[in-house]
Write an enzyme that holds these catalytic residues in place. Sequence first.
Site, PDB file in Angstrom:
ATOM      1  N   LYS B 102      44.506 100.601  10.620  1.00 15.44           N
ATOM      2  CA  LYS B 102      44.458 101.776  11.498  1.00 15.44           C
ATOM      3  C   LYS B 102      43.850 101.489  12.877  1.00 15.44           C
ATOM      4  O   LYS B 102      44.232 102.087  13.874  1.00 15.44           O
ATOM      5  CB  LYS B 102      43.670 102.902  10.823  1.00 15.44           C
ATOM      6  CG  LYS B 102      44.368 103.488   9.600  1.00 15.44           C
ATOM      7  CD  LYS B 102      45.604 104.273   9.991  1.00 15.44           C
ATOM      8  CE  LYS B 102      46.216 105.012   8.801  1.00 15.44           C
ATOM      9  NZ  LYS B 102      47.514 105.634   9.160  1.00 15.44           N
ATOM     10  N   GLU B 124      43.364 113.455  13.304  1.00 14.98           N
ATOM     11  CA  GLU B 124      43.468 113.985  11.950  1.00 14.98           C
ATOM     12  C   GLU B 124      43.261 112.804  11.020  1.00 14.98           C
ATOM     13  O   GLU B 124      43.494 111.666  11.397  1.00 14.98           O
ATOM     14  CB  GLU B 124      44.859 114.590  11.724  1.00 14.98           C
ATOM     15  CG  GLU B 124      45.956 113.584  11.319  1.00 14.98           C
ATOM     16  CD  GLU B 124      46.304 112.557  12.403  1.00 14.98           C
ATOM     17  OE1 GLU B 124      46.046 112.835  13.591  1.00 14.98           O
ATOM     18  OE2 GLU B 124      46.822 111.470  12.062  1.00 14.98           O
ATOM     19  N   SER B 391      47.328  96.498   3.668  1.00 14.16           N
ATOM     20  CA  SER B 391      46.971  97.304   4.848  1.00 14.16           C
ATOM     21  C   SER B 391      45.508  97.705   4.910  1.00 14.16           C
ATOM     22  O   SER B 391      44.994  98.023   5.975  1.00 14.16           O
ATOM     23  CB  SER B 391      47.861  98.547   4.900  1.00 14.16           C
ATOM     24  OG  SER B 391      47.751  99.263   3.691  1.00 14.16           O
TER      25      SER B 391
END
Lengths: 269, 409
Positions: B102, B124, B391
């Site tokens: 991220k 968010e 990830s």
Amino acid sequence: MSRLAQRFADLKAAGRTALIPFVTAGDPNPELTVPLMHAMVANGADVIELGVPFSDPMADGPVIQRASERALEHHVSLRGVLEVVRTFRRQDPDTPVVLMGYLNPVEVMGYAAFAEQAAQAGVDGVLTVDLPPEEAEPFLAALRPHGLDPIFLLAPTTAEGRIGTICKVASGFVYYVSVKGVTGAATLDVEAVRSQVARIRSHTGLPVGVGFGIKDGPSAAAVAQVADAVIVGSALVRRIEELRDDPDTLLAQISGFVDELRRAIDGAR
Amino acid sequence: MPKTEQHMSGAELQQLPDAGGHFGPYGGRFVAETLMGPLEELRQAYERYKDDPQFIAEFEYDLKQFVGRPSPLYLAERWSAKLGGAKVYLKREDLNHTGAHKVNNTIGQALLAKRMGKSRIIAETGAGQHGVATATVAARLGLKCVVYMGAVDVERQKINVFRMRLLGAEVVPVHSGSKTLKDALNEAMRDWVSNIDDTFYIIGTVAGPHPYPAMVRDFQSVIGREAREQCLEQEGRLPDALVACVGGGSNAMGLFYPFLADEAVAMYGVEAGGEGIASGRHAARFATGRPGVLHGQRTYLMEDEDGQIIESHSVSAGLDYPGVGPEHVWLKESGRATYVYATDEEALAAFHDLTRTEGIMPALESSHALAYATKLAPTMAPDRIIIVNLSGRGDKDIHTVAALEGITV
């Protein structure tokens, strides 16, 4: 001439500003929506804006979000909303009804099927909050043969160049969102609204309605001096929420509030 | 209408989106008028800076010195041998600062926010990984940060909530709708429209109105660019298959995009099958969803027959979203990528398996990709190569895993 165009032409001839109250269909329950609509008309509403409940009302503040949630608890969705309009039309063939909602329920029904059923039910205009003109052509093409007016929003953030583009595809009226925010948010700045409405009028002869931030008689009166229509949503819906368990008082209070707005608007001109 | 013919070549797919943000008929910009101006302003700023050498240099410096890139391409030898087939490499995004992919995107968007003169950042978050990555870059750049998070997710991701607060962010629990990621996204959009002048909205995945899907993909593409180079260097050739989990789809898009024109490289996106498709409790949009419009984009959605969005379910909060990035929909329809799903149970089995076999504890999101790799690898010869995007790391999930096994930590 469409029912909306006729209504605005009549108001203009009479030198009056339109009052457009908003309620969400199915709030607080499906049985009360039609009586509420008739009560609002009896007390001075010129056009009814009827909210179509959606699970994800991204442009709405908490008051209208909760109205949507209450209506969805009663399983009132797009088909139910059209049923409400059909019932309303049996007693009121004249007052224009504009649906306000989000695109996805219409996508699922299909543009052509929606346009046909909405026109049959007696809907006059459709405001699809999350459908800007750039993406709207297939939808507009479906509305046209049925004479449904596409209502578009204009905002304080709308660039000069876009105003003309939007007004070209709009009909019935255009809806100026008076604050940068969601429904029911801040208090509006009447002077800023005045100059923005003037800017819009330089692009179009369509009536200009103003909504967001009008909560009482004085703010309605102030907006009535600059706009062709005063649109009141959250202030009404908040009252519906407070009195949702007491239908008689609810109808009386909403009637009284719409009457108060009507008098304020008429006194302003 | 945008062009809808299918079977575009990989090189053609790489040129998308079009000027309006469309991937075939998907994507676009479906928002209320108030946001149209700000989105156009954002698009112009992004177009201006994405090729600006100074912007690129700053982004690359931060990826190297702050995130710790490049992340390794690790050959999971013992696990591959156990699966009995292709060689499985793991792209170690779990080793990034903050523990997931991220941060690649939040750094890029925060640098853009700074250049646009915005002093306040909002985001968010579902699992909390994007929220943490946003709070992290906001702390570093001295920007005010507000993170919206569904009240249900606040409850199931307490550790990340506390991390964000430690980093100085305000975490706002969202109580509307289903109280999960989709509602957090609604609330962040409402904040943005109310605070347009000083606020930059950092969306955490390849979803939302144009230019977000393309912009987030571009920032995340560092994953695929590195993996491509590393594979060429370590194996002397390209991989045969890529596997990545797909919630909104940013880690998958980041891995896939640089390989789109390499037609021989197969791509598998793995959705959350939850408790199984038949149970209705899942987030497999490609298995059961249909086209619709939500959160500013046309994409596949989980919805009822009236077009109301329905709740998705997954053991991993990061995959628990009823929509999916529009570019994935187009990759599926054009046949370039294949979308499959793994159930909660399969993901948990893969979580344990990798942890015990390789000493690497994957995030539950990434465990879905691993679960599919356990099916794919045995069907391929030992000289074939699979790259799985790992990830994120699993530390954030240990409470969930313990609770599922009836253990109190």
